[in-house]
Write a protein that holds these residues in place. Structure first.
Motif, PDB file in Angstrom:
ATOM      1  N   GLN A  74       0.905  -1.591  -0.139  1.00 31.22           N
ATOM      2  CA  GLN A  74      -0.090   0.085  -0.069  1.00 31.22           C
ATOM      3  C   GLN A  74       0.909   1.312   0.077  1.00 31.22           C
ATOM      4  O   GLN A  74       0.371   2.127  -0.714  1.00 31.22           O
ATOM      5  CB  GLN A  74      -1.019   0.195   1.231  1.00 31.22           C
ATOM      6  N   GLN A  75       1.745   1.194   0.625  1.00 29.23           N
ATOM      7  CA  GLN A  75       3.020   2.302   0.707  1.00 29.23           C
ATOM      8  C   GLN A  75       3.584   2.634  -0.606  1.00 29.23           C
ATOM      9  O   GLN A  75       3.484   3.742  -1.256  1.00 29.23           O
ATOM     10  CB  GLN A  75       4.019   2.267   1.791  1.00 29.23           C
ATOM     11  N   ALA A  76       3.869   1.408  -1.403  1.00 31.63           N
ATOM     12  CA  ALA A  76       4.500   1.548  -2.719  1.00 31.63           C
ATOM     13  C   ALA A  76       3.423   2.050  -3.713  1.00 31.63           C
ATOM     14  O   ALA A  76       3.683   3.062  -4.452  1.00 31.63           O
ATOM     15  CB  ALA A  76       5.062   0.208  -3.084  1.00 31.63           C
ATOM     16  N   LYS A  77       2.251   1.708  -3.591  1.00 35.76           N
ATOM     17  CA  LYS A  77       1.196   1.915  -4.353  1.00 35.76           C
ATOM     18  C   LYS A  77       0.919   3.522  -4.227  1.00 35.76           C
ATOM     19  O   LYS A  77       0.645   4.330  -5.309  1.00 35.76           O
ATOM     20  CB  LYS A  77      -0.213   1.114  -3.786  1.00 35.76           C
ATOM     21  N   GLU A  78       1.040   4.078  -3.025  1.00 38.46           N
ATOM     22  CA  GLU A  78       0.622   5.368  -2.874  1.00 38.46           C
ATOM     23  C   GLU A  78       1.992   6.278  -3.510  1.00 38.46           C
ATOM     24  O   GLU A  78       1.841   7.088  -4.227  1.00 38.46           O
ATOM     25  CB  GLU A  78       0.405   5.978  -1.372  1.00 38.46           C
ATOM     26  N   ILE A 120       2.858   4.318 -11.902  1.00 41.12           N
ATOM     27  CA  ILE A 120       3.006   3.045 -12.190  1.00 41.12           C
ATOM     28  C   ILE A 120       1.594   2.466 -11.325  1.00 41.12           C
ATOM     29  O   ILE A 120       1.690   2.922 -10.365  1.00 41.12           O
ATOM     30  CB  ILE A 120       4.022   2.226 -11.890  1.00 41.12           C
ATOM     31  N   SER A 121       0.835   1.319 -11.887  1.00 43.96           N
ATOM     32  CA  SER A 121      -0.195   0.922 -11.281  1.00 43.96           C
ATOM     33  C   SER A 121       0.321  -0.250 -10.458  1.00 43.96           C
ATOM     34  O   SER A 121       0.797  -1.315 -11.256  1.00 43.96           O
ATOM     35  CB  SER A 121      -1.292   0.480 -12.221  1.00 43.96           C
TER      36      SER A 121
END
Length: 114
Positions: free
Chosen positions: A14-18, A24-25
């Protein structure tokens, strides 16, 4: 992944997603074995991979990807590789029909030590 590490895994993704949302998705996924804990979609996973890692041989479940020795034990129990494969794919079919699974994982796993 040990169940105790699940929260850290979810947090890291979730941290990388944000952090990378504009570049990137990133999707949060989990692989679950047909015999393991069942996860629900949006629990908080974007997708779920369903896999078969074990087959029943008598009264025990044996890992299809553990070792050549275990594979020989499974084949001996079933009598031949074709019978073993038929049993394995019956379990794979069960996963394919589950509504909580988005992807059927490594359907060729039983060939690892064949």
């Amino acid at each position: 992944m040990p169940f105790e590490e699940m929260e850290k895994y979810i947090q890291d993704v979730q941290q990388a997603k944000e952090k990378y949302k504009d570049q990137i998705s990133i999707y949060l996924g989990i692989e679950q074995d047909v015999l393991g804990k069942r996860f629900e979609k949006n629990d908080p996973f974007d997708y779920i991979i369903g896999s078969v890692h074990f087959v029943k041989a008598g009264e025990e479940y044996l890992a299809v990807d553990q070792s050549q020795e275990v594979t020989h034990k499974i084949v001996d129990y079933y009598g031949d590789f074709l019978s073993y494969a038929q049993s394995y794919y019956e379990e794979v079919k069960k996963i394919a029909y589950r509504s909580d699974v988005d992807i059927v994982g490594h359907i060729d796993l039983l060939t690892k030590f064949n």
